[in-house]
Write a protein that holds these residues in place. Structure first.
Motif, mmCIF file in Angstrom:
data_model
loop_
_atom_site.group_PDB
_atom_site.id
_atom_site.type_symbol
_atom_site.label_atom_id
_atom_site.label_comp_id
_atom_site.label_asym_id
_atom_site.label_seq_id
_atom_site.Cartn_x
_atom_site.Cartn_y
_atom_site.Cartn_z
ATOM 1 N N GLY A 89 0.850 -1.174 0.000
ATOM 2 C CA GLY A 89 0.000 0.000 0.000
ATOM 3 C C GLY A 89 0.889 1.228 0.000
ATOM 4 N N ILE A 90 0.572 2.195 -0.849
ATOM 5 C CA ILE A 90 1.308 3.463 -0.865
ATOM 6 C C ILE A 90 0.493 4.474 -0.084
ATOM 7 N N MET A 91 1.104 5.005 0.943
ATOM 8 C CA MET A 91 0.397 5.863 1.888
ATOM 9 C C MET A 91 0.881 7.302 1.731
ATOM 10 N N GLY A 92 0.220 8.031 0.823
ATOM 11 C CA GLY A 92 0.652 9.379 0.485
ATOM 12 C C GLY A 92 1.033 9.454 -0.978
ATOM 13 N N CYS A 93 0.627 10.505 -1.642
ATOM 14 C CA CYS A 93 0.812 10.611 -3.092
ATOM 15 C C CYS A 93 1.832 11.681 -3.468
ATOM 16 N N ALA A 94 2.911 11.760 -2.700
ATOM 17 C CA ALA A 94 3.992 12.675 -3.021
ATOM 18 C C ALA A 94 4.628 12.286 -4.351
ATOM 19 N N ARG A 95 5.404 13.192 -4.910
ATOM 20 C CA ARG A 95 6.013 12.959 -6.223
ATOM 21 C C ARG A 95 6.872 11.697 -6.241
ATOM 22 N N ILE A 96 7.627 11.464 -5.165
ATOM 23 C CA ILE A 96 8.497 10.293 -5.103
ATOM 24 C C ILE A 96 7.691 9.004 -5.131
ATOM 25 N N ALA A 97 6.425 9.062 -4.719
ATOM 26 C CA ALA A 97 5.587 7.856 -4.714
ATOM 27 C C ALA A 97 5.386 7.319 -6.129
ATOM 28 N N ARG A 98 5.442 8.193 -7.136
ATOM 29 C CA ARG A 98 5.310 7.737 -8.528
ATOM 30 C C ARG A 98 6.457 6.807 -8.886
ATOM 31 N N LYS A 99 7.653 7.136 -8.401
ATOM 32 C CA LYS A 99 8.829 6.307 -8.692
ATOM 33 C C LYS A 99 8.722 4.949 -8.012
ATOM 34 N N ILE A 100 8.230 4.938 -6.792
ATOM 35 C CA ILE A 100 8.103 3.675 -6.065
ATOM 36 C C ILE A 100 6.932 2.861 -6.613
ATOM 37 N N CYS A 101 5.910 3.529 -7.091
ATOM 38 C CA CYS A 101 4.802 2.821 -7.756
ATOM 39 C C CYS A 101 5.345 2.006 -8.923
ATOM 40 N N ARG A 102 6.183 2.621 -9.741
ATOM 41 C CA ARG A 102 6.804 1.905 -10.860
ATOM 42 C C ARG A 102 7.733 0.805 -10.360
ATOM 43 N N ALA A 103 8.479 1.081 -9.297
ATOM 44 C CA ALA A 103 9.404 0.081 -8.751
ATOM 45 C C ALA A 103 8.666 -1.160 -8.273
ATOM 46 N N ILE A 104 7.499 -0.967 -7.665
ATOM 47 C CA ILE A 104 6.690 -2.102 -7.217
ATOM 48 C C ILE A 104 6.238 -2.937 -8.417
ATOM 49 N N LYS A 105 5.890 -2.261 -9.516
ATOM 50 C CA LYS A 105 5.502 -2.988 -10.730
ATOM 51 C C LYS A 105 6.662 -3.804 -11.289
ATOM 52 N N LEU A 106 7.892 -3.267 -11.189
ATOM 53 C CA LEU A 106 9.058 -3.931 -11.750
ATOM 54 C C LEU A 106 9.564 -5.080 -10.886
ATOM 55 N N ALA A 107 9.429 -4.969 -9.578
ATOM 56 C CA ALA A 107 9.947 -5.998 -8.675
ATOM 57 C C ALA A 107 9.145 -7.288 -8.848
#
Length: 367
Positions: A11-29
């Motif tokens: 779960g991503i808790m907060g939609c800060a700009r850096i969260a976009r990068k981790i959203c993609r990282a979760i897809k890649l892992a």
């Protein structure tokens, strides 16, 4: 993927700009999947989902409050990129909700707050890791292998690093990283975390004898640090010193130089490698003063290290691996990551204290 083949549900808790990068990282892992996102309002969460192409993924839940995400029984782990001032409240609650915690740096406003977070994680048996990505790049391991070999590199004499970018007027006026109610640590927390972490990593997390902030610190009208220099000193023979610079007021820099008695390592993209598939550094060894005087300089060797995933993907993959091990009762939580964060936070605290004391040295408690 080891043990149970089910991926760790984030779960991503907060939609800060850096969260976009981790959203993609979760897809890649390969061992992770994005299960839910949450913001302070449903509209913000939906806007994040639209921007990141999540609307078509019916399995991704969208919440308009943080507590809804923490109450979701299907969320295994939480990535939390909230403003630093909110970390202790929500990170402690996440731990008590049995959510494994990937917490964005800086982890807290001070080490006392971080201790509360780590204690909550320990009590509830959840894995903790901060969001420093460069730890997980294979280049990092390669450099450490070289500088830790005294026969090749010798004694580490000095470390110099810098982390900076030139903020625009809008950033300096309204960004949360210069708002004392959100991120009171300013450039010291946002960029200094990299520098302090780098220095301690180089010396295997041996705490310095003392820390001194240098007098040219720049603060805004609200007392938030926009730029500063500091030095770390190890007085035990053979001595080591480190200096670092972090600022929102100068051109982009991500530099690291490590000088040993027999060699040196240099790179200019430490925090974010220029390429996702590989990263390099320059190594020079065995040069003597007499050689330089009579034969000219020795050209450094560029060492290239390949990477199967971008470093943020590797971070998520490693965190998910640890979480899966805990969930499957295959291992205890790895406390090493909390210890690394705590030592980094102590170094940050010391720099801040030195500034507040008029740039006097702050002596550190030794291990």
């Amino acid at each position: 993927m080891e043990g149970n083949q089910e991926p760790v549900r984030f779960g991503i808790m907060g939609c800060a700009r850096i969260a976009r990068k981790i959203c993609r990282a979760i897809k890649l892992a390969p061992n992770a999947t994005l299960h839910a996102i949450a913001s302070r309002s449903l509209q913000k969460a939906e806007a994040f989902a639209t921007k990141n192409g999540l609307n078509e993924a019916i399995s991704v839940k969208i919440y308009g409050t943080y507590i809804e995400l923490l109450d979701d029984p299907d969320v295994d782990a939480v990535y939390m990129p909230l403003p630093t001032s909110l970390h202790v409240e929500w990170a402690v609650l996440a731990a008590f909700k049995k959510k494994h915690l990937l917490l964005e740096k800086p982890t807290a406003l001070d080490s006392a707050q971080l201790d509360q977070i780590l204690k909550a994680c320990d009590i509830n048996g959840v894995q903790f890791m901060d969001g420093t990505m460069w730890y997980h790049h294979p280049r990092t391991a390669k450099i450490h292998q070289i500088i830790s070999d005294s026969t090749i590199f010798g004694h580490i004499c000095s470390v110099c690093c810098a982390s900076s970018f030139l903020a625009d007027p809008e950033f300096l006026d309204s960004n949360i990283r210069i708002n004392p109610e959100c991120d009171a640590l300013g450039a010291l927390g946002d960029l200094g975390w990299y520098c302090i972490g780098l220095i301690l990593w180089v010396v295997n997390y041996k705490m310095p004898t003392y820390v001194t902030a240098l007098p040219e610190a720049t603060l805004n009208s609200k007392g938030v640090i926009l730029g500063c220099n500091a030095s770390f000193h190890w007085e035990e023979e053979p001595k080591t010193n480190a200096t670092f610079y972090r600022s929102f007021l100068s051109h982009v820099s991500m530099d690291l130089t490590v000088c040993g008695s027999n060699g040196s390592v240099r790179l200019h993209d430490q925090a974010i490698p220029y390429q996702e598939s590989s990263a390099s550094f320059f190594l020079t060894t065995g040069v003597k003063c007499v050689d330089v005087q009579t034969e000219g300089s020795v050209e450094p060797v560029e060492v290239v290290v390949e990477s199967q995933l971008p470093q943020e993907g590797l971070m998520v993959q490693e965190f998910a691996r640890l979480v899966k091990g805990v969930k499957n009762s295959e291992r205890w939580c790895d406390r090493r990551w909390g210890e690394i964060s705590r030592k980094t936070q102590l170094g940050l605290d010391a720099v801040r204290q030195s500034i507040e004391l008029g740039f006097k040295p702050v002596f550190m408690q030794q291990d």
